[in-house]
Design a protein around this motif. Structure first.
Motif, PDB file in Angstrom:
ATOM      1  N   UNK A 282       0.808  -1.218   0.000  1.00 13.36           N
ATOM      2  CA  UNK A 282       0.000   0.000   0.000  1.00 13.36           C
ATOM      3  C   UNK A 282       0.841   1.267   0.000  1.00 13.36           C
ATOM      4  N   UNK A 283       1.877   1.303   0.835  1.00 14.28           N
ATOM      5  CA  UNK A 283       2.723   2.497   0.880  1.00 14.28           C
ATOM      6  C   UNK A 283       3.591   2.587  -0.381  1.00 14.28           C
ATOM      7  N   UNK A 284       4.023   1.441  -0.880  1.00  7.79           N
ATOM      8  CA  UNK A 284       4.794   1.432  -2.121  1.00  7.79           C
ATOM      9  C   UNK A 284       3.949   2.004  -3.265  1.00  7.79           C
ATOM     10  N   UNK A 285       2.714   1.549  -3.323  1.00  8.93           N
ATOM     11  CA  UNK A 285       1.787   2.056  -4.337  1.00  8.93           C
ATOM     12  C   UNK A 285       1.654   3.575  -4.240  1.00  8.93           C
ATOM     13  N   UNK A 286       1.452   4.055  -3.028  1.00  8.68           N
ATOM     14  CA  UNK A 286       1.256   5.494  -2.829  1.00  8.68           C
ATOM     15  C   UNK A 286       2.501   6.271  -3.240  1.00  8.68           C
ATOM     16  N   UNK A 287       3.663   5.771  -2.827  1.00  5.75           N
ATOM     17  CA  UNK A 287       4.908   6.473  -3.136  1.00  5.75           C
ATOM     18  C   UNK A 287       5.170   6.529  -4.628  1.00  5.75           C
ATOM     19  N   UNK A 288       4.943   5.408  -5.293  1.00  6.90           N
ATOM     20  CA  UNK A 288       5.198   5.378  -6.726  1.00  6.90           C
ATOM     21  C   UNK A 288       4.179   6.251  -7.457  1.00  6.90           C
ATOM     22  N   UNK A 289       2.921   6.191  -7.018  1.00  7.52           N
ATOM     23  CA  UNK A 289       1.891   6.933  -7.731  1.00  7.52           C
ATOM     24  C   UNK A 289       2.048   8.437  -7.564  1.00  7.52           C
ATOM     25  N   UNK A 290       2.302   8.869  -6.354  1.00 10.32           N
ATOM     26  CA  UNK A 290       2.291  10.321  -6.113  1.00 10.32           C
ATOM     27  C   UNK A 290       3.660  10.921  -5.854  1.00 10.32           C
ATOM     28  N   UNK A 291       4.661  10.079  -5.670  1.00  7.38           N
ATOM     29  CA  UNK A 291       5.973  10.622  -5.338  1.00  7.38           C
ATOM     30  C   UNK A 291       5.952  11.124  -3.922  1.00  7.38           C
ATOM     31  N   UNK A 292       7.117  11.406  -3.413  1.00  6.27           N
ATOM     32  CA  UNK A 292       7.143  11.873  -2.028  1.00  6.27           C
ATOM     33  C   UNK A 292       7.941  13.129  -1.933  1.00  6.27           C
ATOM     34  N   UNK A 293       8.221  13.486  -0.704  1.00 15.55           N
ATOM     35  CA  UNK A 293       8.994  14.677  -0.436  1.00 15.55           C
ATOM     36  C   UNK A 293      10.379  14.567  -1.065  1.00 15.55           C
ATOM     37  N   UNK A 294      10.689  15.484  -1.966  1.00 17.76           N
ATOM     38  CA  UNK A 294      12.029  15.517  -2.535  1.00 17.76           C
ATOM     39  C   UNK A 294      12.343  14.363  -3.469  1.00 17.76           C
ATOM     40  N   UNK A 295      11.423  13.424  -3.577  1.00 14.48           N
ATOM     41  CA  UNK A 295      11.711  12.317  -4.468  1.00 14.48           C
ATOM     42  C   UNK A 295      10.955  12.515  -5.764  1.00 14.48           C
ATOM     43  N   UNK A 296      11.615  12.210  -6.856  1.00 14.44           N
ATOM     44  CA  UNK A 296      10.984  12.510  -8.138  1.00 14.44           C
ATOM     45  C   UNK A 296      10.357  11.285  -8.770  1.00 14.44           C
ATOM     46  N   UNK A 297      10.393  10.165  -8.050  1.00 15.70           N
ATOM     47  CA  UNK A 297       9.902   8.926  -8.636  1.00 15.70           C
ATOM     48  C   UNK A 297       8.389   8.860  -8.656  1.00 15.70           C
ATOM     49  N   UNK A 298       7.790   9.333  -9.700  1.00 13.48           N
ATOM     50  CA  UNK A 298       6.353   9.161  -9.785  1.00 13.48           C
ATOM     51  C   UNK A 298       6.010   8.473 -11.084  1.00 13.48           C
ATOM     52  N   UNK A 299       5.026   7.654 -11.030  1.00  9.02           N
ATOM     53  CA  UNK A 299       4.547   7.031 -12.236  1.00  9.02           C
ATOM     54  C   UNK A 299       3.155   6.520 -12.002  1.00  9.02           C
ATOM     55  N   UNK A 300       2.185   7.174 -12.636  1.00  9.16           N
ATOM     56  CA  UNK A 300       0.799   6.737 -12.464  1.00  9.16           C
ATOM     57  C   UNK A 300       0.618   5.363 -13.091  1.00  9.16           C
ATOM     58  N   UNK A 301       1.296   5.127 -14.208  1.00  8.79           N
ATOM     59  CA  UNK A 301       1.176   3.838 -14.877  1.00  8.79           C
ATOM     60  C   UNK A 301       1.770   2.730 -14.024  1.00  8.79           C
ATOM     61  N   UNK A 302       2.969   2.998 -13.509  1.00 11.91           N
ATOM     62  CA  UNK A 302       3.642   2.025 -12.656  1.00 11.91           C
ATOM     63  C   UNK A 302       2.813   1.767 -11.395  1.00 11.91           C
ATOM     64  N   UNK A 303       2.271   2.838 -10.839  1.00 14.48           N
ATOM     65  CA  UNK A 303       1.417   2.715  -9.658  1.00 14.48           C
ATOM     66  C   UNK A 303       0.212   1.842  -9.956  1.00 14.48           C
ATOM     67  N   UNK A 304      -0.398   2.070 -11.113  1.00 12.53           N
ATOM     68  CA  UNK A 304      -1.566   1.271 -11.498  1.00 12.53           C
ATOM     69  C   UNK A 304      -1.185  -0.193 -11.610  1.00 12.53           C
ATOM     70  N   UNK A 305       0.014  -0.462 -12.127  1.00 11.76           N
ATOM     71  CA  UNK A 305       0.462  -1.853 -12.248  1.00 11.76           C
ATOM     72  C   UNK A 305       0.594  -2.491 -10.865  1.00 11.76           C
ATOM     73  N   UNK A 306       1.115  -1.731  -9.917  1.00 11.63           N
ATOM     74  CA  UNK A 306       1.206  -2.264  -8.550  1.00 11.63           C
ATOM     75  C   UNK A 306      -0.191  -2.576  -8.021  1.00 11.63           C
ATOM     76  N   UNK A 307      -1.117  -1.661  -8.283  1.00 12.85           N
ATOM     77  CA  UNK A 307      -2.498  -1.875  -7.842  1.00 12.85           C
ATOM     78  C   UNK A 307      -3.051  -3.164  -8.433  1.00 12.85           C
ATOM     79  N   UNK A 308      -2.791  -3.381  -9.704  1.00 10.47           N
ATOM     80  CA  UNK A 308      -3.299  -4.590 -10.352  1.00 10.47           C
ATOM     81  C   UNK A 308      -2.671  -5.831  -9.722  1.00 10.47           C
TER      82      UNK A 308
END
Lengths: 311, 280, 415
Positions: free
Chosen positions: A263-289
């Motif tokens: 769950x937290x991995x999904x959130x981090x990948x989907x929205x990125x975090x403080x100072x981190x640039x790793x965002x990917x809605x597609x990648x996040x969706x894949x984690x969700x799936x």
């Protein structure tokens, strides 16, 4: 009435008249399809794209899944999955041992069981976020009431960095979540115990069985289906875990990802975090799936097994 | 409540009460500490964490209430939660009635479709959900929350209510049909009152869930005047990290309404919850 | 209609016209950030309205850890603010690359900004944001405690350790340390690294000539471990906000802190005095360095519907007046040249000196070029420091991890 399409219209009307009860299902079905099913199907679609959330979407086939299982995310994914499984094992053990134990105690006492029930269920009514904030204050290493309590009663060695030690952090969070959630299995077990027909117990007593034997031979087998139901719920719940970890450790699920779950991995990948640039809605969706495709068959299977045990 | 059948002797009774009491303390103690700390000053929380407060600072509440803008959040939470329950109870009881009482092709499949939602964490579909909410112009509205909460409450509600409808003897309806009642009025006038207890359970369960959710307000809401309580508390925690008196009193304010509602309805609620879970 | 009536009507029309146009011209510029500056922006609005009475600023602040996701979702849906507060370095590039913020160097006058501050708000030689704060990270000490035990600001690393020993021998916790959040630990490591590694080596690292796996860097990781015995009990679970409270409450003699912490220290214990120093180098002859970085910049949303008004607000943020207000309200360093700190803010004056004389020309941690890709150094270092402090990893393992992680996307490392 228009005579051009009489047959179609009247057959439709006929169908509705015959099955008018279906109209009553319609509002629920509509809301459910639009706001749950449709977004989920869309999630599956997104998972085949590379998409940062802004700008164009690029179709990359199974690329995101490759990243999760074999690529850069593998280490994170495996670790998070392990934590989810660990959480499930702990959660299920706690709810079976303490849930059943306390339910048996409630079942046996002659007085006060209603008051106890209310008390035990009380934390379930609190928001996980608020439970998180509360325990964050209580577990504060220096001022928190937990450590100060241990120091006060002379158990200094128990004054620990509960949420800061990679080995302690996840067990601590699971303990907090048990504090919040144990009321539910207690009540369910109690209801199951109360539903056991008296004759069984009487018959056993006549056969000369004593307290513990009665528990072992009568109660345990009879509440097995309930245990499976609770196991299914525990599985679903632990694979959805997010709120409490988010409230206590933030999306980075520290220390050093010691509390990172899917769950937290999904959130981090989907929205990125403080100072981190790793965002990917597609990648996040894949984690969700992926989460969903673990959750659905396993809980279906568990449910089938529990049906088998029913009398 | 029916009496338990297994009655151990006096000594065991005392031991059992001891265990139950110990667990009650574990449950209540942190909540008690929170209540106590909420009427202390920040320094006192550090110097005297367990003791009775030197003076009851009840103005902590009014201060937190004003600082955190709680009256607005309260109204929002109340509006969203109450509306969610009303809409949810209406649509899911209608659907559950049909699924429980009418034989038609696809009944089972439809039921499974609804129930599968129990395993679908809505949160995981937040991105497409968000895009859709945006496209239908509901971003930053309480209506968006309402819709999502109703939709995500449907699986559990239908699951519970179908079980309850099935437990009602068919003769009652048959009499009504003979009397010439229409479909909707059978549902509305006859069946609905009979499942009152179940409706209460579903209602309270969803009230707690809706009232406590912070995730969707966090994603969907932008304007502070639309924030719900958990989001407001979250914002408050971000701003006042060092004022523990305010933190504890804001937590108390956020928690108390739910506790009161639960206390009032706990008997009913517990009965409904456990009945549903055992049958499932 | 007589003349009186006619005059009345004309006057009425004129009044309505003027009032109407004044009303119609009111333009609300929305601005989001994570800094909780409601009062400051109210004051800025007041100042801007002296010249542009039609402008209103709709300021909104978000929880720092939530800001990025809320902004991302907002921008994606076209619901973003007119002015976006971008985090320095990669935060600017993230929005500049897809063209979500406008290039500003052709529209606004950046002559008051030093080159260094502008590079961290730039992409491909274009400036995309107005920098608003420079941060430095250093060691704070409690002057009273230092005086009580006759301690001096250390000039070498060994003297710092010696100070810690003296304090500990007297039953005083030398360091209050925040081990809970990875980002705080990353800041501590880079602060130590600045002086231990030195400007030359760090520039070499960023250029790809040096590697994280060099003994020199591994040694800088060991330096953090060297401080471990001097940290408070259970430091692993202490959060940044615990530190902000514990240090002014005299739970320890020293702490690592940012320029932005002075304000909260002063709020909790206004009567106390803090001193600050840079991490001392190993040799007395070496120069201590400050890890100074550009915190953030104001960007113009390309989809803004109030472009003209937003530009007027941005224009003000490039002025000396704004810089002065920023310094006075927030007690932080403005990148605008020639801004003086008020005399009573001694820490701030010292911070300005750090920036002027001791700033690293190249940085390798937070906001640096090494945070532009995935995995970024700030995240790797943060989690990694937690791992070596708890003994899960050795400094050497962490160094190797940093090298391979960054080399996976950073060109100069891929030779």
């Amino acid at each position: 009435m228009n005579s051009e399409i009489p047959t179609r219209q009247s057959s439709f009307l006929l169908f509705i008249r015959k099955h008018n009860y279906l109209l009553l299902v319609l509002p629920a079905l509509l809301l459910y399809t639009v706001f749950i099913i449709y977004p989920f199907l869309n999630s599956i679609r997104y998972s085949f794209f590379e998409w940062s959330g802004v700008g164009p979407m690029t179709y990359i086939g199974l690329g995101n899944y490759h990243t999760i299982f074999f690529g850069a995310l593998q280490e994170f994914f495996v670790r998070a999955l392990k934590h989810n499984l660990f959480a499930f094992v702990i959660n299920f053990s706690l709810q079976t041992i303490f849930g059943l134990g306390l339910a048996l105690a409630l079942y046996a006492v002659t007085k006060g069981s209603n008051l106890y029930k209310t008390i035990f269920f009380l934390p379930n009514t609190l928001s996980t976020v608020i439970v998180g904030f509360l325990w964050n204050l209580l577990l504060n290493p220096q001022w928190g009431m937990v450590n100060r309590f241990f120091e006060m009663v002379g158990l200094d060695f128990l004054s620990r960095p509960w949420l800061g030690d990679p080995k302690l952090a996840l067990p601590t969070i699971l303990a907090v979540s048990a504090w919040r959630g144990l009321g539910f299995p207690i009540l369910v077990y109690l209801a199951a115990l109360l539903a056991i027909p008296e004759e069984y117990v009487e018959a056993a007593k006549i056969d000369g069985a004593k307290g513990f034997q009665i528990i072992h031979h009568i109660y345990i087998p009879l509440i097995l289906p309930t245990t499976f139901t609770l196991m299914t719920l525990s599985f679903i719940w632990t694979f959805n875990m997010f709120d409490l970890i988010f409230a206590l450790q933030g999306a980075s699920a520290g220390p050093n990802y010691a509390t990172d779950v899917l769950g937290t991995l999904f959130y981090r990948i989907t929205f990125g975090g403080m100072g981190s640039s790793a965002t990917g809605m597609g990648l996040g969706a894949a984690i969700a799936v992926v989460i969903f495709s673990v959750l659905f068959p396993v809980s279906y299977l568990l449910n089938r097994i529990s049906k088998k045990f029913e009398l | 409540m029916e009496l338990p059948r297994w009655r151990p002797g006096k000594l065991t009774q005392i031991m059992l009460h001891f265990i139950l009491l110990a667990y009650s303390i574990i449950v209540l103690y942190p909540i008690g500490i929170m209540l106590l700390s909420s009427v202390k000053g920040t320094r006192e929380i550090f110097t005297n964490p367990y003791g009775w407060p030197a003076s009851l600072r009840l103005d902590n509440y009014s201060k937190a209430w004003k600082l955190a803008n709680f009256s607005v959040y309260f109204q929002n939470s109340a509006f969203v939660s109450v509306m969610t329950i009303l809409v949810l109870l209406f649509v899911s009881s209608m659907a559950a009635y049909v699924l429980a009482r009418f034989e038609f092709r696809g009944n089972r499949a439809l039921y499974m479709l609804f129930i599968s939602g129990l395993m679908l964490p809505v949160r995981l579909a937040v991105v497409p959900l968000f895009t859709m909410i945006r496209d239908i112009n509901l971003l930053d509205t309480r209506t968006a929350l309402l819709m999502v909460y109703v939709a995500s409450g449907i699986p559990f509600s239908i699951f519970l209510l179908v079980n309850f409808f099935k437990s009602i003897p068919k003769e009652i309806e048959e009499a009504a049909i003979i009397d010439g009642c229409g479909l909707f009025s059978i549902y509305y006038r006859i069946m609905l009152p009979l499942i009152g207890p179940a409706l209460a359970t579903v209602g309270i369960y969803n009230f707690i869930g809706t009232w406590n959710d912070f995730f969707f307000p966090l994603i969907f809401l932008r304007t502070k005047s639309k924030y719900t309580i958990p989001l407001g508390v979250m914002q408050f925690f971000g701003e006042f990290t060092n004022q523990w008196d305010m933190l504890f009193s804001s937590l108390t304010i956020a928690i108390v309404p739910v506790i009161i509602i639960f206390m009032v309805a706990s008997k009913q609620f517990i009965r409904g919850m456990t009945a549903g879970a055992v049958k499932g | 209609m007589n003349r009186k009536q006619l005059t009345f009507m004309v006057v009425l029309c004129l009044v309505l016209l003027v009032a109407n146009s004044a009303l119609a011209r009111t333009q609300t510029v929305s601005l989001w950030n994570w800094r909780g500056e409601t009062e400051f922006w109210a004051a800025v609005e007041k100042e801007i309205r002296k010249e542009h009475p039609e402008i209103r600023i709709d300021y909104r602040t978000f929880i720092p850890t939530e800001y990025d996701s809320i902004l991302m979702v907002g921008m994606q849906s076209g619901e973003g603010p007119d002015i976006i507060t971008l985090r320095g370095g990669p935060g600017v590039a993230k929005f500049a690359e897809p063209g979500m913020v406008e290039r500003l160097d052709k529209i606004l006058d950046f002559s008051l900004f030093p080159e260094g501050a502008l590079t961290q708000a730039s992409m491909n030689a274009g400036v995309y944001g107005v920098p608003f704060a420079l941060q430095t990270y250093q060691i704070y000490y409690n002057k009273e405690i230092y005086a009580k035990y006759g301690l001096k600001e250390p000039a070498t690393w060994d003297q710092l350790i010696e100070n810690c020993r003296v304090l500990q021998a007297n039953g005083v916790t030398p360091f209050y340390f925040q081990g809970r959040e990875g980002w705080g630990l990353s800041l501590v490591q880079t602060t130590i690294g600045a002086s231990i590694l030195g400007a030359e080596w760090i520039t070499g690292l960023v250029k790809g000539k040096n590697a994280f796996t060099d003994p020199k860097f591994i040694d800088s990781l060991y330096k953090v471990l060297e401080l471990k015995p001097f940290m408070q009990k259970n430091f692993e679970a202490a959060s940044y906000s615990d530190m902000q409270m514990a240090f002014p409450m005299e739970k320890a003699a020293m702490t690592f802190g940012g320029m932005w912490d002075v304000k909260s220290f002063d709020q909790i214990a206004p009567e106390k005095e803090w001193g600050m120093f840079l991490v001392p180098p190993v040799k007395k002859t070496d120069r201590p360095y400050a890890y100074a970085y550009m915190d953030g910049a104001y960007g113009l949303n390309s989809a803004s519907k109030n472009r003209e008004a937003a530009l007027k607000v941005l224009e003000f943020t490039t002025s000396a007046k704004f810089g002065q207000m920023f310094v006075e309200f927030n007690q932080e360093i403005s990148p605008i040249a020639g801004i003086q700190a008020p005399a009573e803010l001694t820490e701030l004056q010292q911070g300005l000196k750090f920036v002027e004389h001791h700033a690293l020309p190249d940085i390798y941690g937070v906001r640096s070029v090494l945070t532009f890709g995935v995995p970024d150094i700030h995240t790797l270092l943060g989690a990694g420091m937690q791992a070596i402090l708890s003994g899960e990893k050795t400094p050497k393992q962490l160094a190797e991890e940093l090298q391979t992680g960054i080399a996976s996307w950073y060109k100069p490392f891929q030779k």
